[in-house]
Design a protein around this motif. Structure first.
Motif: not given
Length: 203
Positions: A42-52, A141-148
């Motif tokens: 989950l942390l990688d998803a948040i950090l990498w999408t923020t980087f993107g 990103n965090t809000a939508l990733i956590l929702a998914g």
């Protein structure tokens, strides 16, 4: 995302910044669902999408900087119904609210991509631009990733509900454009219509 993991999610979000029709409300919940399946953390998803998000915003900032203020003014002077004073007013507004606009703009559908262009045109200092872009993107990103992540197999519901917000924003933009065009046409017609001569009753 299954093949490339978190870097694949970052690439998808970077492309979403450059091509707004690619919706982040689809990619981000999907990244959360993929994390829930154990394909990435989950942390990688948040950090990498923020980087993107930041990477895509940097490209748009560069495009705005390449356009430049003078070129935008020249383009505006050749566009029908648009005045150079409109550009000046927009510039003045952005100078007053630039950092807030970048931060909150990252959380508004459609504008989350476009807000980086005027930041580039105004040559916003890179360090604050990156900081506010990263902060706004991280929250979104965090809000939508956590929702998914929490919805699991129902992750697609996020796209449906957030998509409604996107349609509302687009609708408001269309209405604003129509009002602007009608108002400008009315003013132009008022200036070009000759006044009728009124006869002197004493003659």
């Amino acid at each position: 995302m299954h093949a490339a993991g978190a870097p694949g999610a970052a690439l998808a979000i970077a492309l979403e910044n450059l091509f707004p029709p690619l919706p982040s409300e689809f990619f981000l919940p999907l990244a959360g669902f993929t994390a829930a399946q154990g394909k990435m953390s989950l942390l990688d998803a948040i950090l990498w999408t923020t980087f993107g998000s930041v990477a895509g915003a940097l490209v748009l900032h560069w495009i705005g900087a390449m356009l430049g203020r003078d070129r935008v003014r020249r383009i505006a002077s050749r566009m029908p119904l648009v005045r150079v004073s409109d550009v000046d007013k927009t510039e003045a507004w952005f100078l007053r609210n630039g950092y807030r606009a970048v931060f909150f703009g990252r959380m508004i559908p459609v504008f989350r991509s476009l807000i980086s262009i005027p930041a580039g045109i105004e040559r916003m200092r890179m360090a604050p631009f990156l900081a506010y872009t990263a902060a706004g993107s991280l929250l979104w990103n965090t809000a939508l990733i956590l929702a998914g992540y929490l919805l699991g197999d129902n992750w697609h519901l996020v796209e449906q509900y957030v998509g409604i917000g996107s349609k509302v924003v687009l609708g408001l933009v269309v209405v604003a454009i129509i009002v602007f065009v009608v108002s400008r046409l009315s003013k132009s017609k008022g200036r070009t219509t000759p006044r009728s001569k009124v006869s002197d009753p004493r003659s």
